[in-house]
Design a protein around this motif. Structure first.
Motif, short mmCIF file in Angstrom:
data_model
loop_
_atom_site.label_atom_id
_atom_site.label_comp_id
_atom_site.label_asym_id
_atom_site.label_seq_id
_atom_site.Cartn_x
_atom_site.Cartn_y
_atom_site.Cartn_z
N THR A 381 0.85 -1.19 0.00
CA THR A 381 0.00 0.00 0.00
C THR A 381 0.89 1.24 0.00
N GLY A 382 0.34 2.33 -0.48
CA GLY A 382 1.12 3.57 -0.51
C GLY A 382 0.30 4.68 -1.13
N ASN A 383 0.77 5.89 -0.96
CA ASN A 383 0.10 7.06 -1.54
C ASN A 383 0.59 7.27 -2.97
N VAL A 384 -0.35 7.43 -3.87
CA VAL A 384 -0.03 7.66 -5.28
C VAL A 384 -0.69 8.97 -5.70
N LEU A 399 2.06 8.96 -12.92
CA LEU A 399 1.89 8.67 -11.51
C LEU A 399 3.19 8.85 -10.76
N ASP A 400 3.07 9.22 -9.51
CA ASP A 400 4.23 9.29 -8.63
C ASP A 400 3.86 8.54 -7.34
N VAL A 401 4.72 7.63 -6.93
CA VAL A 401 4.43 6.78 -5.78
C VAL A 401 5.27 7.22 -4.59
N GLY A 402 4.60 7.39 -3.46
CA GLY A 402 5.31 7.72 -2.22
C GLY A 402 5.86 6.46 -1.57
N ARG A 403 6.12 6.52 -0.29
CA ARG A 403 6.69 5.38 0.42
C ARG A 403 5.70 4.21 0.43
N ILE A 404 6.22 3.04 0.13
CA ILE A 404 5.40 1.83 0.07
C ILE A 404 5.43 1.13 1.44
N ARG A 405 4.27 0.69 1.90
CA ARG A 405 4.16 -0.08 3.15
C ARG A 405 3.86 -1.53 2.80
#
Length: 479
Positions: A381-384, A399-405
């Motif tokens: 999961t992560g903020n996109v 798209l730009d993906v933030g930190r992935i959990r």
């Protein structure tokens, strides 16, 4: 009192039925006065050419001269040289449609004449000029069963204030005997012919052209967009709005979307010729369509790893934190299959587009016989966030993906700390998955545009639950 209560109750039921049967659009196209003016210019040019080709029949008749007798005249070889429409405007009329008003138009024609009065016969040529021509055209806007726009003439009137006929010849007194009759006949014929030409031009040119709006647009081998009208285009005092379904669908199987579009009210901007309102419904049906089509499944293998990463995607890569994996499948290549258990859902607000997708990453060992051995299943999961633009009539983005959990959902190789492979998954998603997604988004999705329309001066703004795109329009005539 009972009757009043019954009336109120019936009114409430009727209102509820109206609300439940009304369909909110997922996509709105707005044409501003500037856009209408631009379209109007091209339409008037076409109408002017059509009127200039107007054919007039030969004319003959008698004009009585007191008790002396009748003047017998014949007019032939009538030729319309010019028909000019110098002043005109187009106006949206609320809940009616469009009105085109033409003023101070004029036409010039010539022909041959022949006359007989008592024992006098004469012939020659003449020139006629119709001046101060006023034309009013009302256009009714609608939609057909396929959801395509329709346009028809609901009213047309033409009025010619002045007709002047100039005869060649020396018998001026003779021409005066019948020129009033001729001018009157020409006025009536021209007024009728003008509206006939208008009707045919609207039907053959305008109606044919608006039918080029694509109600369905095939995007690729798996999905399409439904741009059919949900209701007839609506005119207000400042705009012309068209509400479209705005729904992506899978070509293999079209299912009912489990939610409805929210009401979509565009701001009253008018700096551009046209505006597109793309709701969150529009984008979220894209996620559903691609998910149903199986297009949101991606594989990451060794050959997709950047050469400068300095590691190989095999079981030895995991030996430090999953030692049993190396023992079970020594030096075997590894493959990840990424998929979404549910369709991704995005939100649109003044700050832009964002989504928090859930991605499952199943790791496999590729055995010597090419079969796959499941290793472990991760949940990512992560903020996109998304950047949106318009290019060549298509909505494009990245798209730009933030930190992935990460979390471990299942494992065939024992438990382990998922944080130990956090960096690896960041690299795999940013170097392999994200470029593939962005390459697809860069191809774009078509906007609902009429044939030969090009957009420029693009504006992109975000509002609550919808994206607003503004643009100026250029029409490219057939070469």
């Amino acid at each position: 009192m009972g009757v009043q209560s019954l009336v109120v109750a019936c009114g409430a039921v009727a209102l509820c039925l109206a609300l439940t049967t009304a369909t909110n659009p997922g996509f709105v196209v707005r044409i501003t006065q500037a856009g209408l003016d631009y379209a109007h210019q091209h339409g008037i040019t076409i109408l002017e050419k059509e009127l200039a080709q107007l054919k007039l029949p030969d004319m003959s008749g008698d004009s009585r001269v007191g008790r002396v007798g009748k003047v017998r005249y014949e007019l032939s070889r009538l030729r319309l040289r010019d028909f000019h429409l110098p002043y005109s405007r187009i106006t949206p009329i609320s809940n009616v449609g469009l009105q085109v008003s033409i003023s101070n138009a004029f036409a010039e024609l010539d022909g041959d004449w022949r006359v007989k009065f008592l024992f006098v016969r004469d012939h020659g040529s003449f020139d006629l000029k119709a001046e101060n021509v006023y034309i009013k055209i009302s256009l009714r806007l609608g939609s057909n069963a396929a959801g395509k726009p329709t346009v028809s003439t609901s009213e047309c009137s033409a009025r010619i204030s002045k007709v002047r006929v100039l005869f060649s010849g020396r018998l001026g007194w003779l021409y005066n005997l019948f020129h009033r009759a001729i001018e009157s006949r020409f006025r009536k014929i021209l007024e009728d012919k003008i509206c006939d030409i208008v009707d045919k031009s609207v039907q053959n040119e305008l109606q044919t052209y608006v039918q080029t709006l694509p109600v369905t647009a095939r995007i690729d081998a798996k999905t399409g967009i439904d741009y059919s009208l949900v209701a007839a285009p609506r005119a207000t005092a400042q705009f012309l709005d068209a509400g479209l379904k705005g729904e992506f669908y899978s070509l293999a199987h079209r299912s009912t979307v489990p939610f409805s579009p929210l009401p979509l009210a565009l701001p009253s901007d008018h700096d551009r010729m046209v505006y597109f309102g793309a709701s969150s419904y529009f984008f979220n049906t894209a996620g559903i369509a691609y998910h149903e089509a199986g297009a949101l499944v991606f594989e990451i293998t060794e050959d997709m790893i950047p050469k400068d990463s300095r590691f190989s995607l095999d079981t030895s890569l995991f030996s430090a934190f999953i030692p049993q994996l190396e023992e079970m499948y020594p030096n075997m290549p590894v493959k990840f299959r990424l998929s979404t258990p549910t369709a991704p859902f995005l939100t649109i607000g003044p700050g832009g587009i964002s989504l928090n997708p859930i991605v499952e990453a199943q790791a496999y060992a590729i055995l010597p016989n090419s079969s796959l051995a499941p290793l472990f299943l991760l949940s990512l999961t992560g903020n996109v966030s998304a950047v949106i633009n318009v290019r060549s009539g298509r909505i494009v983005g990245s798209l730009d993906v933030g930190r992935i959990r990460l979390s471990l959902k299942d494992s065939a190789v024992g438990t382990f700390e998922v944080r130990t492979i956090q960096s690896l998954m960041n690299i795999l998603t940013s170097s392999s998955l994200l470029p593939r997604l962005n390459a697809r988004l860069d191809e774009g999705f078509p906007l609902p545009l009429l044939d030969r329309i090009q957009l420029s001066n693009i504006l992109v703004r975000f509002y609550q639950n919808f994206l607003l795109l503004g643009a100026d329009v250029h029409f490219q005539p057939r070469g």
